[in-house]
Design an enzyme around this catalytic site. Structure first.
Site, PDB file in Angstrom:
ATOM      1  N   ASP A 200     -56.195  13.009 -15.520  1.00  0.00           N
ATOM      2  CA  ASP A 200     -55.721  12.594 -16.709  1.00  0.00           C
ATOM      3  C   ASP A 200     -55.507  13.628 -17.657  1.00  0.00           C
ATOM      4  O   ASP A 200     -56.042  14.874 -17.272  1.00  0.00           O
ATOM      5  CB  ASP A 200     -56.664  11.472 -17.497  1.00  0.00           C
ATOM      6  CG  ASP A 200     -55.973  10.512 -18.348  1.00  0.00           C
ATOM      7  OD1 ASP A 200     -54.903  10.621 -18.508  1.00  0.00           O
ATOM      8  OD2 ASP A 200     -56.696   9.566 -18.760  1.00  0.00           O
ATOM      9  N   HIS A 334     -47.385   3.174 -14.011  1.00  0.00           N
ATOM     10  CA  HIS A 334     -47.983   3.356 -15.150  1.00  0.00           C
ATOM     11  C   HIS A 334     -47.309   4.415 -16.163  1.00  0.00           C
ATOM     12  O   HIS A 334     -47.305   4.201 -17.180  1.00  0.00           O
ATOM     13  CB  HIS A 334     -49.593   3.697 -15.039  1.00  0.00           C
ATOM     14  CG  HIS A 334     -50.330   3.798 -16.484  1.00  0.00           C
ATOM     15  ND1 HIS A 334     -50.207   2.894 -17.365  1.00  0.00           N
ATOM     16  CD2 HIS A 334     -50.902   4.926 -16.784  1.00  0.00           C
ATOM     17  CE1 HIS A 334     -51.083   3.385 -18.222  1.00  0.00           C
ATOM     18  NE2 HIS A 334     -51.504   4.628 -17.937  1.00  0.00           N
TER      19      HIS A 334
HETATM   20 FE1  N7H Z   1     -52.759   5.894 -19.236  1.00  0.00          FE
HETATM   21  N1  N7H Z   1     -55.074   6.472 -14.933  1.00  0.00           N
HETATM   22  O1  N7H Z   1     -55.938   6.948 -15.019  1.00  0.00           O
HETATM   23  O2  N7H Z   1     -54.640   5.720 -14.222  1.00  0.00           O
HETATM   24  N2  N7H Z   1     -52.814   7.350 -17.724  1.00  0.00           N
HETATM   25  N3  N7H Z   1     -54.260   5.050 -18.413  1.00  0.00           N
HETATM   26  N4  N7H Z   1     -52.467   4.564 -20.715  1.00  0.00           N
HETATM   27  N5  N7H Z   1     -50.953   6.868 -20.017  1.00  0.00           N
HETATM   28  C1  N7H Z   1     -51.640   8.133 -17.630  1.00  0.00           C
HETATM   29  O3  N7H Z   1     -49.718  11.985 -17.569  1.00  0.00           O
HETATM   30  C2  N7H Z   1     -55.089   5.316 -17.217  1.00  0.00           C
HETATM   31  C3  N7H Z   1     -53.743   3.396 -20.985  1.00  0.00           C
HETATM   32  C4  N7H Z   1     -50.201   6.469 -21.052  1.00  0.00           C
HETATM   33  O4  N7H Z   1     -46.028  11.258 -20.564  1.00  0.00           O
HETATM   34  C5  N7H Z   1     -51.995   8.906 -16.309  1.00  0.00           C
HETATM   35  O5  N7H Z   1     -51.464  12.671 -18.611  1.00  0.00           O
HETATM   36  C6  N7H Z   1     -56.040   4.546 -17.476  1.00  0.00           C
HETATM   37  C7  N7H Z   1     -53.009   2.886 -22.260  1.00  0.00           C
HETATM   38  C8  N7H Z   1     -49.135   7.375 -21.464  1.00  0.00           C
HETATM   39  O6  N7H Z   1     -45.641  10.661 -18.451  1.00  0.00           O
HETATM   40  C9  N7H Z   1     -53.066   8.384 -15.864  1.00  0.00           C
HETATM   41  C10 N7H Z   1     -56.126   3.716 -18.307  1.00  0.00           C
HETATM   42  C11 N7H Z   1     -52.005   3.381 -22.600  1.00  0.00           C
HETATM   43  C12 N7H Z   1     -49.530   8.480 -20.419  1.00  0.00           C
HETATM   44  C13 N7H Z   1     -53.542   7.238 -16.659  1.00  0.00           C
HETATM   45  C14 N7H Z   1     -54.924   4.018 -19.051  1.00  0.00           C
HETATM   46  C15 N7H Z   1     -51.538   4.503 -21.835  1.00  0.00           C
HETATM   47  C16 N7H Z   1     -50.271   8.030 -19.426  1.00  0.00           C
HETATM   48  C17 N7H Z   1     -51.385  10.140 -15.865  1.00  0.00           C
HETATM   49  C18 N7H Z   1     -57.210   2.555 -18.801  1.00  0.00           C
HETATM   50  C19 N7H Z   1     -50.943   2.925 -23.898  1.00  0.00           C
HETATM   51  C20 N7H Z   1     -48.478   9.740 -20.106  1.00  0.00           C
HETATM   52  C21 N7H Z   1     -51.914  11.473 -16.548  1.00  0.00           C
HETATM   53  C22 N7H Z   1     -58.270   2.385 -18.206  1.00  0.00           C
HETATM   54  C23 N7H Z   1     -50.584   1.734 -24.109  1.00  0.00           C
HETATM   55  C24 N7H Z   1     -47.240   9.190 -19.539  1.00  0.00           C
HETATM   56  C25 N7H Z   1     -51.085  12.175 -17.439  1.00  0.00           C
HETATM   57  C26 N7H Z   1     -46.373  10.457 -19.726  1.00  0.00           C
HETATM   58  C27 N7H Z   1     -50.828   8.750 -18.358  1.00  0.00           C
HETATM   59  C28 N7H Z   1     -54.380   6.203 -16.375  1.00  0.00           C
HETATM   60  C29 N7H Z   1     -54.740   3.373 -20.265  1.00  0.00           C
HETATM   61  C30 N7H Z   1     -50.654   5.214 -21.843  1.00  0.00           C
HETATM   62  C31 N7H Z   1     -53.871   8.841 -14.570  1.00  0.00           C
HETATM   63  C32 N7H Z   1     -57.173   4.264 -16.173  1.00  0.00           C
HETATM   64  C33 N7H Z   1     -54.035   1.676 -22.775  1.00  0.00           C
HETATM   65  C34 N7H Z   1     -48.286   7.421 -22.710  1.00  0.00           C
END
Ligand code: N7H
Length: 479
Positions: A200, A334
């Protein structure tokens, strides 16, 4: 140029952290709290100080010194009820960013009415019809003190200092802490990976004139993250809005789901995939990145560690090849949902970008949990993100993108009749949780059988907070 001395450190550079304590509080005495804020101000870490911390860490690493350097930082933020308690409501906030209705209504109302969080039944003895959250978050929360550092010991020492301004005895303090949550970076080799195992913290918006450019999405203007840059004379200048969500992850269940639905064939060679390879490919297609962090838009069918470790390449993609379809990266995945890049080229995307600062919480999965395939201990992500306007950013992402089965709208032209479905991680819908495009062999077939998904991430709390500029902390008594 942004004023790095006036902005709280977590907003722009991020407080360096191995552990972070979140202390949610109620204000007992607004007048006294205002005086206390001025006393607290010197204990609040600024962006300038966080940048110094980061330099010290880099130096320590370069010199290959053992262990971690002792670092700690505190930030403070207030909900709309907290602002009200210090007199910042009504005409006092006219023409400022603080009038935003979604912020004013607060996180509980948004979760219940807009975000589709699971609700308590109408006949529940307590809080019927409210989000199914820990009760402290349904009650009044006025603010948040967060303390991030290299170890529990350093964080606890800083909390002791803060306790001199806000003693634990509520008769002698202007605040009462109503909920404390501790987050911890996972132990190595999982450090930096969230509990499902994915790296992340890779993609965050770069601020023009502040961050060093890296190949990838265009830097955004600071006005998308900081408040007060639109209206001249707005005293909220250099503040930001913090969205906190207490998100529990069902890790053994998620892993079992990936195994049970493991993809069967390598789309390039048509060879059979073994269960591990097939479930890894499915996981990568749900997230849009492999566990290593390598983006599937660049390396769709096979992980690539060199790419994952290359900061100049791993965020440099747009979902914009000649087809722009589900072949390499599903529309529902996602990261394509939460930052659709070229999928929304017709509208400005900068106001939707969020500065993510989450940290994992809870223990590693135990052997018993692994064998039984059921979660027995709470773990997940203390999701935190900063933006200049919650309606345009976090709320928009969750509601219009992640929860919306027909997003992205370019899909209608590219594949008529195709329904992408919801974000497999955070999509919250009243109807069935389904996505399409998960299997590369049928990725663009409008008649494919959608992948039916359980809920793997459960919200148990949240708060919408304003992060005041340092100057306002010091001078609130003059407002
Ligand atoms: Fe997410 N995960 O671990 O699977 N998220 N996220 N997220 N997320 C991202 O690119 C995760 C949540 C965003 O610019 C990555 O840095 C988990 C919420 C945004 O390309 C991974 C949870 C919201 C991005 C995860 C969770 C977001 C992003 C890739 C909850 C907003 C950047 C790592 C438990 C509403 C997208 C990375 C971009 C990336 C995970 C929640 C948003 C691995 C486990 C609630 C904007």
């Amino acid at each position: 140029k942004v004023n790095i001395h006036n902005i709280q450190g977590d907003v722009l550079s991020g407080l360096p952290k191995k552990t972070q304590t979140f202390m949610f509080f109620k204000i007992n005495n607004g007048k006294r709290f205002v005086t206390d804020l001025a006393k607290l101000a010197p204990l609040i870490k600024t962006v300038a100080q966080s940048l110094q911390d980061r330099e010290a860490i880099d130096k320590h690493k370069k010199e290959k010194k053992p262990g971690l350097i002792k670092l700690v930082g505190a930030n403070i933020s207030l909900t709309s009820t907290g602002l009200q308690a210090v007199g910042l409501s009504g005409t006092a906030i006219a023409n400022t960013s603080l009038t935003e209705p979604v912020f004013q209504a607060g996180a509980v109302s948004d979760a219940q009415n807009v975000l589709n969080d699971p609700l308590l039944p109408p006949d529940a003895p307590k809080n019927p019809g409210k989000p199914d959250w820990d009760p402290e978050f349904l009650d009044r929360v006025d603010g948040l003190l967060l303390v991030a550092g290299d170890s529990h010991k350093t964080v606890d020492e800083k909390i002791k200092e803060i306790r001199q301004v806000f003693p634990a005895d509520p008769n002698h303090s202007s605040i009462t802490i109503v909920k404390t949550i501790v987050g911890d970076v996972r132990p190595d080799p999982e450090g930096g990976h969230e509990h499902f195992g994915f790296l992340d913290g890779i993609s965050n918006p770069l601020i023009a004139g502040f961050d060093k450019p890296v190949p990838g999405p265009e830097p955004i203007d600071a006005s998308n993250t900081l408040t007060g840059y639109v209206n001249d004379g707005d005293w909220t200048k250099d503040g930001s809005f913090l969205v906190f969500r207490y998100l529990f992850q069902k890790v053994p269940e998620f892993n079992n789901f990936l195994q049970a639905n493991a993809l069967k064939k390598d789309p390039i060679t048509s060879n059979d995939l073994d269960e591990t390879a097939g479930s890894d490919l499915l996981g990568a297609r749900l997230v849009g990145r492999w566990k290593s962090g390598a983006p599937v838009d660049i390396t769709p069918f096979k992980d690539n560690l060199a790419l994952a470790n290359d900061k100049n390449r791993r965020n440099n993609f747009e979902f914009a090849d000649e087809f722009r379809d589900n072949n390499k990266c599903p529309w529902a995945s996602h990261i394509r949902r939460t930052n659709p890049r070229a999928d929304v080229r017709q509208a400005p995307i900068a106001p939707r970008r969020i500065m993510r600062r989450g940290i994992a919480f809870g223990p590693e999965v135990t052997p018993e949990e692994k064998t039984s395939g059921t979660t027995q201990q709470g773990r997940g992500l203390l999701f935190a993100c900063y933006q200049a306007n919650i309606t345009n950013a976090f709320q928009f992402i969750q509601k219009n993108w992640s929860n919306n089965p027909t997003f992205p709208f370019i899909g209608k032209d590219i594949l008529p009749g195709f329904i992408p479905g919801v974000d497999p991680l955070i999509g919250q819908v009243k109807g069935p949780r389904e996505m399409t495009g998960h299997d590369p062999l049928t990725a663009n077939d409008p008649d494919q059988t959608p992948l039916s998904m359980e809920t793997f991430i459960l919200p148990r709390g949240g708060a919408y907070l304003f992060v005041p500029p340092i100057k306002l902390l010091r001078e609130l008594n003059k407002h």
